[in-house]
Design an enzyme around this catalytic site. Sequence first.
Site, short mmCIF file in Angstrom:
data_model
loop_
_atom_site.label_atom_id
_atom_site.label_comp_id
_atom_site.label_asym_id
_atom_site.label_seq_id
_atom_site.Cartn_x
_atom_site.Cartn_y
_atom_site.Cartn_z
N GLY A 197 -7.71 5.12 1.63
CA GLY A 197 -6.69 6.08 1.19
C GLY A 197 -6.45 7.16 2.23
N CYS A 251 -13.07 4.29 -11.67
CA CYS A 251 -12.98 5.55 -10.92
C CYS A 251 -13.54 6.70 -11.74
CB CYS A 251 -11.54 5.82 -10.53
SG CYS A 251 -10.39 5.54 -11.87
N LYS A 282 1.97 -4.39 -1.90
CA LYS A 282 1.01 -5.13 -1.05
C LYS A 282 -0.09 -5.59 -2.02
CE LYS A 282 -2.38 -5.58 2.23
NZ LYS A 282 -3.48 -5.96 1.32
N GLU A 288 -5.50 7.60 -4.98
CA GLU A 288 -6.62 7.93 -5.87
C GLU A 288 -7.82 7.23 -5.28
OE1 GLU A 288 -6.16 6.55 -9.97
OE2 GLU A 288 -8.34 6.53 -9.88
N GLY A 317 -8.07 2.98 -4.30
CA GLY A 317 -9.11 2.23 -3.60
C GLY A 317 -10.11 3.15 -2.96
N SER A 318 -10.59 2.77 -1.79
CA SER A 318 -11.67 3.53 -1.15
C SER A 318 -11.16 4.82 -0.51
CB SER A 318 -12.32 2.67 -0.07
OG SER A 318 -11.39 2.42 0.96
N GLU A 321 -19.54 8.83 -3.58
CA GLU A 321 -19.42 7.80 -4.61
C GLU A 321 -20.27 6.56 -4.28
OE1 GLU A 321 -15.53 6.15 -6.88
OE2 GLU A 321 -15.63 5.53 -4.80
P1 NAP Z 1 -10.01 -0.64 -0.17
O1 NAP Z 1 -10.94 -1.25 0.80
O2 NAP Z 1 -9.67 0.78 0.01
O3 NAP Z 1 -8.68 -1.52 -0.18
C1 NAP Z 1 -7.56 -1.25 -1.04
C2 NAP Z 1 -6.28 -1.75 -0.38
O4 NAP Z 1 -5.97 -0.92 0.73
C3 NAP Z 1 -6.40 -3.17 0.18
O5 NAP Z 1 -5.16 -3.81 0.00
C4 NAP Z 1 -6.68 -2.93 1.64
O6 NAP Z 1 -6.19 -3.94 2.48
C5 NAP Z 1 -5.90 -1.67 1.93
N1 NAP Z 1 -6.50 -0.87 2.99
C6 NAP Z 1 -7.73 -0.30 2.99
N2 NAP Z 1 -7.92 0.40 4.12
C7 NAP Z 1 -6.79 0.28 4.85
C8 NAP Z 1 -6.39 0.76 6.13
N3 NAP Z 1 -7.19 1.51 6.89
N4 NAP Z 1 -5.18 0.41 6.57
C9 NAP Z 1 -4.36 -0.37 5.82
N5 NAP Z 1 -4.69 -0.86 4.62
C10 NAP Z 1 -5.90 -0.55 4.14
O7 NAP Z 1 -10.56 -0.77 -1.63
P2 NAP Z 1 -11.17 -2.02 -2.41
O8 NAP Z 1 -11.23 -3.29 -1.64
O9 NAP Z 1 -10.37 -2.08 -3.63
O10 NAP Z 1 -12.62 -1.53 -2.72
C11 NAP Z 1 -13.51 -1.11 -1.72
C12 NAP Z 1 -14.20 0.16 -2.13
O11 NAP Z 1 -13.25 1.13 -2.60
C13 NAP Z 1 -15.11 0.01 -3.32
O12 NAP Z 1 -16.38 -0.48 -3.00
C14 NAP Z 1 -15.14 1.40 -3.86
O13 NAP Z 1 -16.07 2.17 -3.16
C15 NAP Z 1 -13.79 1.93 -3.60
N6 NAP Z 1 -12.90 1.92 -4.78
C16 NAP Z 1 -12.75 3.06 -5.45
C17 NAP Z 1 -11.91 3.11 -6.54
C18 NAP Z 1 -11.72 4.39 -7.28
O14 NAP Z 1 -10.88 4.40 -8.16
N7 NAP Z 1 -12.42 5.44 -6.97
C19 NAP Z 1 -11.22 1.98 -6.96
C20 NAP Z 1 -11.40 0.79 -6.25
C21 NAP Z 1 -12.23 0.80 -5.15
P3 NAP Z 1 -7.03 -5.27 2.74
O15 NAP Z 1 -7.09 -5.95 1.45
O16 NAP Z 1 -6.23 -5.96 3.76
O17 NAP Z 1 -8.40 -4.87 3.17
#
Ligand code: NAP
Length: 493
Positions: free
Chosen positions: A213, A269, A151, A232, A208-209, A360
């Site tokens: 996750g 991260c 995805k 992660e 991701g978030s 975080e």
């Molecule tokens: P994200 O919002 O978690 O999204 C990552 C992926 O997962 C996207 O493809 C998203 O889909 C999908 N997703 C998220 N929530 C979902 C759910 N409830 N059901 C189904 N799919 C879901 O992460 P991000 O956009 O990369 O970044 C947002 C925040 O994540 C950052 O501000 C940061 O706080 C954190 N982050 C942390 C790390 C780390 O390594 N610790 C790395 C990156 C980001 P969509 O695109 O359709 O929304």
Amino acid sequence: MNFKDATLPEIDAALREAHIAYLSYKNLGGKKKGEFLRTIADEIGALGNTLIQTAMRETNLPEARVISERGRTTGHCRMFAQLVEEGSWVEARIDSAQPNRTPLPRADLRKMLVPIGPVVVFGAANFPLAYSTAGGDTAAALAAGCPVIVKAHPAHAETSELVAEAIKKAISKTKMPQNIFQHFHGKSFEIGQALVKHPLTKAVGFTGSLAGGKALFDLANQRPEPIPVFAEMSSINPVYLLPESLGRNYDKTALMLASSITQGVGQFCTNPGLMIAVDDDGLKQYIKKLSEEILKTPAGTMLHQGIANNYHKRLAESLAQKGITIEAQATDAGSTMQGRPTVVSVAAKDFLKNPILAEEVFGPFSLIVKCEDVSEFNSIAVHQHGQLTSSIIGEEPEVKKHQNLLNLLKEKAGRLIINGVPTGVEVVPSQNHGGPYPATTDSRFTAVGPDSIKRFARPVSFQNFPDALLPDELKEQNPLNIWRMRDFEWTKK
Ligand code: NAP
């Protein structure tokens, strides 16, 4: 460029096709899989400057960073090729039959790792190449013998599409089953959730978030057949600054930490989001030098508007907490897309009472916890959540006095660092990129390095099998010449 969102019937068809592809792909030998993985690396390289420019445009990352990430991506494809070509990763175990054992004879028993089945991978926003379409999860799963359905992260959909095309070319060139790799776009959670819920999905890789996750992890556990989710998510990577050493080395320590906090606009991260120190003169000198460095660093453009909005929201929330003092903040606030480097401090007693401060803040931010004395370090360590890393900065004689702290940190983190910063993750066999929740959903596995293949494999034992029916890895004559543990001894015999 706008890509069409996947539909639910397309996702269903994809998983069915992936399952059919799995039935042949899982039996391919390491040499064939190795050739495929090396061809993926070559095809990604062949995308040349188009890939670099597209990733730069979509993510705001500088050229040097995107080029090095491409090197890391092609590097891990070749690393997994080497691993599966050599073959010992399957952890073959052989316990010979003991027909004369009393009171009962023992049957011949052999065990090895086999692929788990089709894997869904979510591309990560902060690594458009190394943790996305051909990222560590995809390469590890393909190496293990699992088809992959990616995805794409909507923040770098075009980059993802280019890499997907490169993988598809490698499939054709090396005559792999067509549907061992499929790629979808989707701007709604429904797409990702449908992929996780599909009964033919057998594992999930996510970066991701914490909210995302954990939601996908919960969904996978609510399925009639629960499956593993290797997510992660969230880590603030505490750095403990030992006072005697800090008093002597505040200058170089400040330079090292300032660079780690602001590197890549803090979007790693492994960003050091928490520093723990004794509130003494050494710390005052350290903060002075750190401030000079932070003030020199301009606000940087972040990966996408969502990440920038989240940074501003979390930064404002942190600044509003009781007892917080701003120690250093870049002079220019920057635009709504930019992250302003900020270091704040709080007294240990306030930190320990406030769970919001242990969450975080994804960006160029770090919080200094000021302790009355070193004995408070252990309280902070006990309080700390699961982390990818924990670091101690201090000269060896002083570090040696903190064995208790080291022991506490071992319980809480996947990688312990002495006199170094957590940013910079080597892709090598000794790497562990993982840690207790909420750093990841499964602290037993690394997401980086050759051992990450084990997330997408499971053990199977073969009891009393005739040699001809055994997989080559377990045959008596060891035709693949791999390392095996035979009757408790490592051997190639
Ligand atoms: P994200 O919002 O978690 O999204 C990552 C992926 O997962 C996207 O493809 C998203 O889909 C999908 N997703 C998220 N929530 C979902 C759910 N409830 N059901 C189904 N799919 C879901 O992460 P991000 O956009 O990369 O970044 C947002 C925040 O994540 C950052 O501000 C940061 O706080 C954190 N982050 C942390 C790390 C780390 O390594 N610790 C790395 C990156 C980001 P969509 O695109 O359709 O929304």
